[in-house]
Design a protein around this motif. Structure first.
Motif, PDB file in Angstrom:
ATOM      1  N   ASP A 200      41.593  34.712  38.740  1.00 51.42           N
ATOM      2  CA  ASP A 200      42.371  34.200  37.608  1.00 51.42           C
ATOM      3  C   ASP A 200      42.367  32.678  37.537  1.00 51.42           C
ATOM      4  N   GLN A 201      42.452  32.043  38.682  1.00 51.47           N
ATOM      5  CA  GLN A 201      42.537  30.581  38.674  1.00 51.47           C
ATOM      6  C   GLN A 201      41.213  29.890  38.380  1.00 51.47           C
ATOM      7  N   MET A 202      40.117  30.564  38.747  1.00 53.79           N
ATOM      8  CA  MET A 202      38.832  29.866  38.678  1.00 53.79           C
ATOM      9  C   MET A 202      38.200  29.880  37.290  1.00 53.79           C
ATOM     10  N   HIS A 203      38.581  30.821  36.458  1.00 52.81           N
ATOM     11  CA  HIS A 203      38.039  30.904  35.091  1.00 52.81           C
ATOM     12  C   HIS A 203      36.517  30.991  35.058  1.00 52.81           C
ATOM     13  N   LYS A 204      35.992  31.818  35.948  1.00 56.73           N
ATOM     14  CA  LYS A 204      34.535  31.992  35.969  1.00 56.73           C
ATOM     15  C   LYS A 204      34.164  33.332  35.345  1.00 56.73           C
ATOM     16  N   ARG A 205      32.872  33.537  35.234  1.00 55.93           N
ATOM     17  CA  ARG A 205      32.400  34.834  34.725  1.00 55.93           C
ATOM     18  C   ARG A 205      32.797  35.930  35.725  1.00 55.93           C
ATOM     19  N   VAL A 206      33.236  37.057  35.194  1.00 53.02           N
ATOM     20  CA  VAL A 206      33.661  38.164  36.047  1.00 53.02           C
ATOM     21  C   VAL A 206      32.873  39.428  35.688  1.00 53.02           C
ATOM     22  N   VAL A 207      32.211  39.992  36.689  1.00 53.79           N
ATOM     23  CA  VAL A 207      31.530  41.270  36.499  1.00 53.79           C
ATOM     24  C   VAL A 207      32.315  42.310  37.290  1.00 53.79           C
ATOM     25  N   ALA A 208      32.797  43.335  36.595  1.00 53.26           N
ATOM     26  CA  ALA A 208      33.606  44.339  37.277  1.00 53.26           C
ATOM     27  C   ALA A 208      32.841  45.658  37.407  1.00 53.26           C
ATOM     28  N   ILE A 209      32.893  46.221  38.602  1.00 48.19           N
ATOM     29  CA  ILE A 209      32.228  47.507  38.861  1.00 48.19           C
ATOM     30  C   ILE A 209      33.282  48.554  39.188  1.00 48.19           C
ATOM     31  N   GLU A 210      33.051  49.745  38.691  1.00 49.01           N
ATOM     32  CA  GLU A 210      33.861  50.895  39.102  1.00 49.01           C
ATOM     33  C   GLU A 210      32.954  52.098  39.191  1.00 49.01           C
ATOM     34  N   HIS A 211      33.074  52.856  40.274  1.00 47.53           N
ATOM     35  CA  HIS A 211      32.229  54.027  40.495  1.00 47.53           C
ATOM     36  C   HIS A 211      30.761  53.709  40.237  1.00 47.53           C
ATOM     37  N   GLY A 212      30.368  52.554  40.641  1.00 48.78           N
ATOM     38  CA  GLY A 212      28.953  52.203  40.523  1.00 48.78           C
ATOM     39  C   GLY A 212      28.525  51.725  39.150  1.00 48.78           C
ATOM     40  N   GLN A 213      29.457  51.696  38.196  1.00 51.24           N
ATOM     41  CA  GLN A 213      29.074  51.268  36.851  1.00 51.24           C
ATOM     42  C   GLN A 213      29.685  49.914  36.518  1.00 51.24           C
ATOM     43  N   ILE A 214      28.935  49.121  35.736  1.00 49.65           N
ATOM     44  CA  ILE A 214      29.478  47.846  35.282  1.00 49.65           C
ATOM     45  C   ILE A 214      30.445  48.173  34.140  1.00 49.65           C
TER      46      ILE A 214
END
Ligand SMILES: Nc1ncnc2c1ncn2[C@@H]1O[C@H](COP(=O)(O)OP(=O)(O)OP(=O)(O)O)[C@@H](O)[C@H]1O
Ligand SMILES: [Mg+2]
Lengths: 242, 297
Positions: A200-214
């Motif tokens: 939250d503080q860094m304001h960078k790009r975030v890629v989120a994975i769940e169960h192996g999926q983006i």
């Protein structure tokens, strides 16, 4: 810099990664987040070619690594600096020797090592403890050494798997500042983390994975403020290395 | 290049320093293996030489006359033999000459022969035949001649020796294979201990992009060192044992069998070369096996 196209990796019945596509540009700073067992470490191990994808293609620094032979793996890993949650320093080597070791492994000359190591130790602000052993350092200091070792050979990309996982919040932010400094100087950074406050503080790009999926891929909110020489150009030029 | 080798050497010595006991034990074990091999080798080389020496005499058949032959009859028989198939040349050995030869061979004990009232040895012919087959045929025919008492020729001995030397050859080969496998296992286990001590370091090196050969280098050198050191000690021991053996038995063997043992210093050079290559091979293979699993991780 790192391109995943429809990459799937299963471990027997377990899903590691499921048709994941990600494009990380030169100079990016990317957080890889997701619950435990989501496939984050799998993602990193695929980049390092510790494991093979079942399908899809992966390229690193403009080179398709899907069909890399065993003999070409060292060359791939030389382009990547690794930082670990548990630091993985060699206990019987001093701070200086730990960092120098990374250069010895690549057959760098003694002269080169003598010049480069102090410079990098200074950059991560640990120069005054060069002759100490890892167990004589605080966790945050050990991680600085880990980062120094990861960047000493001027990698194209720095990959950190939970680098702040063993650190208190204040020390963690100091390490983040150091990583930011390294990123600003031109090294692409991919960082796995569970720490929501940091993301939250860094304001960078975030890629989120769940169960192996983006499941989510968001650009940094304040990307314009971040000094990233490649942010607009999009062209594949060699990063300015420090 | 040299600095890389230097790095490996430095590393391998520091590893050996940390596991002295284990390295020492495997040097002992492999030295023992090589000692056994060395003794086989010594036996083989000598029997082989003996067989070859005797084989050179295959073409001589000794034909003994009856003791009561007249000189004329003996002479007749000589002519007859000379005319036979496959005979190359014939030389007369008188009973007197035979006795002299015997005295020479008995050396210090020759005085025993002085007490004889009459010479018990018969006249004989040394018959040189053209080849082995001719020797056999000739031997069969010549005994039918009247006035010929007996013959000796080396065929039987040669056959027996050939069998013995083949047996030793096979036995040493089988033993060698077993001993080599055991030695490789010993080296592999020793090196594996060292590798395990450095497992973390190895995984770090792999992340840093070290090549497999860079990682293997010090371990292989450690294995080679065990092999070379063992081969030097084993060669030295075999040399000492064999030299003693030649010293004690050499004279007797020369007298009884009229062959000399292979000289110790000729043997040792060959043995050293064989052992050193064996040692290096065992060291390299053993260490590569022991580290393979760790490199794949
Ligand atoms: N070697 C393996 N054999 C079998 N299954 C595996 C293996 N490695 C990972 N997995 C499975 O693959 C899935 C993804 O694992 P991965 O280690 O990538 O998760 P992660 O996102 O790194 O989790 P964490 O945040 O807990 O580190 C999990 O279900 C895990 O159980
Ligand atoms: Mg993980």
């Amino acid at each position: 810099m790192i391109v995943f196209k429809n990459v799937t990796k299963n471990y027997g019945g377990n899903t590691g990664l499921n048709r994941a596509s990600v494009h990380i540009n030169k100079g990016d700073f990317v957080f890889l987040v997701g619950p435990s067992g989501a496939g984050k470490t799998t993602f990193i191990r695929l980049i390092l070619k510790e494991i093979e994808p079942d399908s899809g293609s992966i390229s690193v620094a403009g080179k398709d690594i899907t069909n890399l032979s065993r003999r070409e793996i060292p060359e791939l890993r030389q382009k990547i600096g690794m930082v670990f949650q548990d630091f993985r320093l060699i206990e019987k080597k001093t701070v200086y020797e730990n960092v120098a070791f990374a250069m010895e492994v690549l057959h760098r000359s003694k002269k080169e090592i003598r010049e480069r190591v102090p410079y990098v130790l200074d950059l991560v602000d640990i120069a005054d403890k060069a002759d100490r052993y890892p167990h004589e350092l605080s966790a945050g200091e050990q991680q600085r050494v880990g980062i120094a070792r990861a960047i000493v050979n001027r990698p194209r990309v720095l990959i950190a798997d939970e680098p702040t996982g063993n650190l208190d919040p204040v020390t963690a932010m100091e390490i983040m500042a150091l990583l930011e400094k390294i990123n600003v100087r031109g090294t692409t950074i991919l960082m796995v983390t569970h720490a929501k406050d940091i993301v939250d503080q860094m304001h960078k790009r975030v890629v989120a994975i769940e169960h192996g999926q983006i499941v989510r891929d968001e650009e940094g909110k304040y990307g314009f403020e971040t000094v990233n020489p490649y942010y607009f150009s999009g062209e594949e030029v060699d990063p300015y290395v420090f | 290049m040299f600095s890389r080798l230097g790095y490996s050497i430095k590393q391998s010595f520091s590893q050996m320093g940390r596991n002295k006991g284990m390295y020492f034990t495997s040097v002992l074990a492999i030295t023992a293996m090589m000692l056994i091999l060395g003794l086989f080798f010594v036996a083989f080389v000598n029997v082989d030489l003996f067989a070859k020496t005797i084989q050179q005499n295959y073409n001589v058949v000794q034909v003994y006359m009856e003791n009561d032959n007249t000189d004329k009859l003996t002479e007749e028989i000589g002519k007859q033999i000379k005319a036979m198939d496959g005979v190359d040349n014939v030389e007369m050995v008188t009973s007197e000459e035979a006795l002299q030869t015997l005295k020479k061979r008995w050396g210090d004990n020759a005085y025993l022969l002085d007490n004889l009232q009459e010479n018990p040895l018969p006249d004989s012919y040394s018959v040189y035949v053209t080849d082995e087959a001719a020797a056999a045929a000739f031997a069969k025919n010549v005994v039918t001649i009247k006035g010929v008492n007996d013959i000796t020729y080396y065929q039987e001995t040669i056959d027996k020796l050939a069998k013995i030397s083949r047996f030793i050859e096979v036995a040493s080969l089988v033993t060698m294979i077993f001993l080599i496998i055991i030695s490789i296992v010993i080296v592999a286990n020793t090196i594996k201990l060292t590798v395990m001590n450095r497992e973390k370091e190895i995984s770090i090196m792999k992340y840093l992009g070290a090549t497999d050969w860079f990682i293997r280098g010090p371990f292989i050198l450690g294995g080679v060192f065990i092999g070379l050191f063992s081969s030097a000690v084993a060669s030295g021991l075999v040399y000492l044992i064999y030299e003693k053996l030649v010293d004690i038995l050499g004279g007797d063997i020369a007298r009884i069998l009229s062959v000399t043992l292979v000289p110790a210093n000729y043997l040792i050079i060959n043995l050293l070369i064989i052992f050193a290559s064996l040692g290096v091979g065992i060291g390299v293979v053993g260490s590569i096996i022991s580290i393979r699993r760790f490199l794949q991780k």
